[in-house]
Design a protein around this motif. Structure first.
Motif, PDB file in Angstrom:
ATOM      1  N   UNK A  61       0.964  -1.199   0.170  1.00  0.00           N
ATOM      2  CA  UNK A  61       0.219  -0.338   0.037  1.00  0.00           C
ATOM      3  C   UNK A  61       0.940   1.540  -0.177  1.00  0.00           C
ATOM      4  N   UNK A  62       2.340   1.592   0.730  1.00  0.00           N
ATOM      5  CA  UNK A  62       2.812   2.428   1.279  1.00  0.00           C
ATOM      6  C   UNK A  62       3.591   2.444  -0.158  1.00  0.00           C
ATOM      7  N   UNK A  63       3.935   1.818  -1.048  1.00  0.00           N
ATOM      8  CA  UNK A  63       4.768   1.813  -2.243  1.00  0.00           C
ATOM      9  C   UNK A  63       4.025   1.931  -3.381  1.00  0.00           C
ATOM     10  N   UNK A  64       2.429   1.816  -3.614  1.00  0.00           N
ATOM     11  CA  UNK A  64       1.037   1.800  -4.178  1.00  0.00           C
ATOM     12  C   UNK A  64       1.247   3.631  -4.289  1.00  0.00           C
ATOM     13  N   UNK A  65       2.458   4.796  -3.700  1.00  0.00           N
ATOM     14  CA  UNK A  65       1.321   5.593  -3.356  1.00  0.00           C
ATOM     15  C   UNK A  65       0.353   5.759  -1.658  1.00  0.00           C
ATOM     16  N   UNK A  66      -0.080   5.072  -1.348  1.00  0.00           N
ATOM     17  CA  UNK A  66      -1.648   5.524  -0.346  1.00  0.00           C
ATOM     18  C   UNK A  66      -3.015   5.578  -1.384  1.00  0.00           C
ATOM     19  N   UNK A  67      -2.912   4.616  -2.257  1.00  0.00           N
ATOM     20  CA  UNK A  67      -4.191   4.411  -3.272  1.00  0.00           C
ATOM     21  C   UNK A  67      -5.584   4.742  -2.605  1.00  0.00           C
ATOM     22  N   UNK A  68      -6.929   4.879  -2.718  1.00  0.00           N
ATOM     23  CA  UNK A  68      -7.771   4.974  -1.565  1.00  0.00           C
ATOM     24  C   UNK A  68      -8.604   3.739  -1.661  1.00  0.00           C
TER      25      UNK A  68
END
Length: 89
Positions: A61-68
């Protein structure tokens, strides 16, 4: 040391449940009904996987840039709650 690791992992499991419910739009109070669980099975299974493997899910989740969250709670005509993907009605 092992006790501290186990305690931290259990705390992470509880936090992941709360975060998953909150991101879908479900209250933190009370239990989920069987209708909600079986009617929202893809969401429920995803939440169980994220609860057990929360460190990996957190890193992803953090690697993806915290998406909704792709999930949202919807209330049916009879007042029960189901969790659906955001694109589906």
């Amino acid at each position: 040391m092992g006790t501290a690791f186990a305690f931290g992992y259990l705390i992470g499991m509880l936090v992941s449940v709360g975060v998953g419910r909150s991101r879908a739009g479900i209250s933190q109070r009370g239990r989920l009904s069987l209708f909600t669980i079986f009617g929202s099975l893809p969401w429920f299974m995803t939440q169980m996987a994220s609860m057990l493997a929360w460190p990996a899910f957190l890193c992803l989740w953090l690697a993806r840039g915290r998406p909704d969250s792709p999930w949202r709670a919807v209330t049916t005509v009879d007042g029960s709650v189901l969790v659906r993907r955001r694109g589906n009605q």
